[in-house]
Design an enzyme around this catalytic site. Sequence first.
Site, PDB file in Angstrom:
ATOM      1  N   GLU A 185      -6.598  -7.594  -1.090  1.00 28.03           N
ATOM      2  CA  GLU A 185      -7.190  -7.604   0.249  1.00 28.03           C
ATOM      3  C   GLU A 185      -8.678  -7.348   0.118  1.00 28.03           C
ATOM      4  O   GLU A 185      -9.106  -6.211  -0.102  1.00 28.03           O
ATOM      5  CB  GLU A 185      -6.556  -6.537   1.151  1.00 28.03           C
ATOM      6  CG  GLU A 185      -5.114  -6.820   1.527  1.00 28.03           C
ATOM      7  CD  GLU A 185      -4.561  -5.809   2.520  1.00 28.03           C
ATOM      8  OE1 GLU A 185      -5.362  -5.050   3.124  1.00 28.03           O
ATOM      9  OE2 GLU A 185      -3.330  -5.769   2.687  1.00 28.03           O
ATOM     10  N   GLU A 212       0.820  -1.224   0.000  1.00 28.19           N
ATOM     11  CA  GLU A 212       0.000   0.000   0.000  1.00 28.19           C
ATOM     12  C   GLU A 212       0.851   1.270   0.000  1.00 28.19           C
ATOM     13  O   GLU A 212       0.573   2.224   0.733  1.00 28.19           O
ATOM     14  CB  GLU A 212      -0.956  -0.008   1.205  1.00 28.19           C
ATOM     15  CG  GLU A 212      -1.974  -1.128   1.150  1.00 28.19           C
ATOM     16  CD  GLU A 212      -2.974  -1.099   2.291  1.00 28.19           C
ATOM     17  OE1 GLU A 212      -4.167  -1.306   2.026  1.00 28.19           O
ATOM     18  OE2 GLU A 212      -2.574  -0.878   3.445  1.00 28.19           O
TER      19      GLU A 212
END
Length: 638
Positions: free
Chosen positions: A275, A201
């Site tokens: 995710e 991320e």
Amino acid sequence: MESLLCRRLSLKKRYSLLLCLAIGAVLAYQLTRSRPVGRRMSRVEGLRANSSQFTLERKPFRILGGSIHYFRVPRAYWEDRLLKMKACGLNTLTTYVPWNLHEPERGVFNFEDELDLEAYLRLAASLGLWVILRPGPYICSEWDLGGLPSWLLRDSNMKLRTTYPGFTEAVNSFFNQLIKKVVPHQYSKGGPIIAVQVENEYGAYAQDEEYMAFVKEALLSRGVTELLLTSDNKDGLKLGGVKGALETVNFQRLNQDDIKYLDGVQPQKPKMVMEYWTGWFDLWGELHHVFAAEDMVAVVTEVLKLDMSINLYMFHGGTNFGFMNGAAAVGVTLPKPMVTSYDYDAPLSEAGDYTTKYHLLRNLFSLYHTQPLPEPPSVQERKAYQPVFIQQHLSLWDSLHFADKPLKSERPVNMENLPVNNNNGQSYGYTLYETTITSGGNLNSENNVRDRAVVFVDKHFIGVLDYKTQELSLPDGKGKRTLSLLVENCGRVNYGKTLDEQRKGLVGDIKLNKRVLRDFIIHSLSMKPGFVNRLESSRHWTSMRQRPSPPGYFRASLYLNSFPKDTFIKLPGWSKGVVFINGKNLGRYWSIGPQQTLYVPGPWLHRGDNQVIVFEEQETDGKIQFTSSPDYGMSVDV
């Protein structure tokens, strides 16, 4: 001998020999790793992203993944959790790698016991699961400092997650150890790893345009050859990618704009949700988050209909044992720590129980298999043991000589810069700051307490300083008195742009009546296993007949005359602290909730007497209760 033999062979025979050697290498891995017969294939081409579908061995392949972190699950239960994953219809395990556990001190590495990553990879392979490895160096994961070791913060100029030399040198040193353990378990070597994620991320951080290329090269140069991926939420997608790695997206609610963006930047490439958030984490002082099973499965169904691959984050959350929970940055200056449980409202509960989500997902995933799914393993039996009563007490002050030698310092020193742990500083736990005062009056923290300080004058409780309460009134008294601040690192922020500011303890001056306090004695109380063992063998424990006043350690014995079973500890008459069983740190409890129980894995108990030590800051009723069911507090929908 070998070269002579080769010269005598015809070209055709040489080719046959090379082919045999290649197949033999794969079979050697299979045999040493106890891989199932069905996976003993000739490895020609691993996971590829050259068209709108992934391919494995040049055949269409859909990743049905789930996250289970080996460092959040007792090793004795790794196989149980992975078998339950397999029985749900998943084909791929994903896991992060926590740098701060594997390198607790600079240059000191730990890949043993509960941190034996290679054993975890071998186990996944033996059960027929592929692996997507997410080695960081930053992992987020609601884990202290996003998995980065706190000793990095000893450098006052540290720029985490950038190409700042102090950071890249540390990453290179860690990767030198980690990646050489990972490389033999890649698909091309006969192992289970089909893909490796580059950082994590980064688009939401994006402080250095050269950083992602550095991490990618750090992987490639050490022998990583499998497919590379990146992972970002919708806000980070535009900044988190790196050339040569497939971009994937993270979300909980399906947004077609995210899918269109992936199609735009990666036309004719496979799409994957790295995710898919099956639930959410909890913060102390808030409510327990739940995500309705029907809503979750509806989104997963839509994702699969779009011909996408998916990874369930989390499939099984487990527990933030010890002091390893992270914290959420709420606003600019107010971190809120995560609770000990990482149940996450995931398909498999904290203790490994099946949930409605699990059964709905199993029904859904079975539609994507040509063979019947394996039968789910039986659930571990749990027991609500009879309450035990505290037998002995050891005050905080009497325990100090079991800790590291205290530091005398004119000014406060933050935890990370204390001269302990071979000059790596203190990473977790509590730090006690003591100085002498000659009057009462207004004590002001100047917002330099990180994160919470229990304040005493001559060992008498005065109050608590934290981010919201920055002033206390100290009573007047005669002569010199000792002012004590027991400061807790409640967990470093794990996500956002304040990572460089996560130093703990007293990070600056405190004032009494507007005058700066000086001349401190500083005790490091990280409560590591060696310290707890010294406590257990101490002769300084006193009987509970004399009513003790916290802070201190409270000892009881749980006697088991049968095979140990999982249980949960409940402490309704206590305030805030930490529980140790047989020397293992179960994590923090705090009466403000939402979490009201602590998970006790059966394998951490044994027949006979089990030592229970509770460190309590303020209040105790002298009784430890057990229950067979967790209590995560009042809930709120995500």
